[in-house]
Write a protein that holds these residues in place. Structure first.
Motif, PDB file in Angstrom:
ATOM      1  N   PRO A 176      10.781  -6.703   2.443  1.00 51.45           N
ATOM      2  CA  PRO A 176       9.561  -7.566   2.168  1.00 51.45           C
ATOM      3  C   PRO A 176       9.547  -8.936   1.969  1.00 51.45           C
ATOM      4  N   GLU A 177      10.755  -9.584   1.635  1.00 50.33           N
ATOM      5  CA  GLU A 177      10.995 -11.002   1.666  1.00 50.33           C
ATOM      6  C   GLU A 177      10.618 -11.508   3.113  1.00 50.33           C
ATOM      7  N   ASP A 178      10.608 -10.923   4.258  1.00 56.80           N
ATOM      8  CA  ASP A 178      10.237 -11.266   5.533  1.00 56.80           C
ATOM      9  C   ASP A 178       8.850 -11.430   5.756  1.00 56.80           C
ATOM     10  N   THR A 179       8.198 -11.004   4.700  1.00 55.42           N
ATOM     11  CA  THR A 179       6.480 -11.301   4.743  1.00 55.42           C
ATOM     12  C   THR A 179       6.062 -12.534   5.138  1.00 55.42           C
ATOM     13  N   ALA A 180       5.540 -13.069   5.986  1.00 56.63           N
ATOM     14  CA  ALA A 180       5.263 -14.364   6.429  1.00 56.63           C
ATOM     15  C   ALA A 180       4.253 -14.562   7.710  1.00 56.63           C
ATOM     16  N   VAL A 231       5.457  -7.074   5.254  1.00 55.96           N
ATOM     17  CA  VAL A 231       6.324  -5.746   4.942  1.00 55.96           C
ATOM     18  C   VAL A 231       6.340  -5.142   3.869  1.00 55.96           C
ATOM     19  N   SER A 232       5.760  -3.806   3.787  1.00 57.34           N
ATOM     20  CA  SER A 232       5.488  -3.393   2.501  1.00 57.34           C
ATOM     21  C   SER A 232       6.685  -2.584   1.790  1.00 57.34           C
ATOM     22  N   SER A 233       6.882  -2.622   0.612  1.00 54.42           N
ATOM     23  CA  SER A 233       8.389  -2.018   0.089  1.00 54.42           C
ATOM     24  C   SER A 233       8.086  -0.552  -0.374  1.00 54.42           C
TER      25      SER A 233
END
Length: 127
Positions: A87-91, A125-127
């Motif tokens: 999820p922290e790759d969401t950008a 990116v969803s968790s």
């Protein structure tokens, strides 16, 4: 050189995605290339870079072992293969390029000095 990134989308954690960046206007083989990203409310950050002929790559610590940058100069395209997405790759992901005298090395520093930028492609990116 003009750059256009595409390939973003909505994926689940653990999935893979490949981004592409198509170059036009000038011989792409004359440029080192890189990917950056910017998450909502955060500064843009370096992700990965590659030398003119692809012999040298450089990665941010946060993506080492999960992401791979590559290029095909015959197709004027640079890629970012992203595996085990989190999820922290969401950008918003941007491709960038800078002129390089060396074919083998990325002009130092690898994470800055880029003066050609494409529009971003969104990766969620969803968790």
């Amino acid at each position: 050189v003009q750059l256009q990134a595409f390939g973003g989308g909505l994926v689940q954690a653990g999935d893979s995605l490949r981004l592409s960046c198509a170059a036009s206007g000038r011989p792409f083989g004359n440029y080192a290339a890189a990917w950056f990203r910017q998450a909502p409310g955060q500064d843009r950050e370096f992700v990965a870079a590659i030398s003119r002929v692809g012999s040298t790559t450089n990665y941010a610590d946060s993506v080492k072992g999960r992401f791979a940058i590559s290029r095909d100069n015959a197709k004027n395209t640079v890629y970012l293969q992203m595996n085990d997405l989190k999820p922290e790759d969401t950008a918003l992901y941007y491709c960038a390029a800078k002129s390089s005298f060396s074919t083998l090395r990325i002009p130092s520093p690898a994470n800055s000095g880029y003066d050609n930028w494409g529009q971003g492609t969104l990766v969620t990116v969803s968790s």
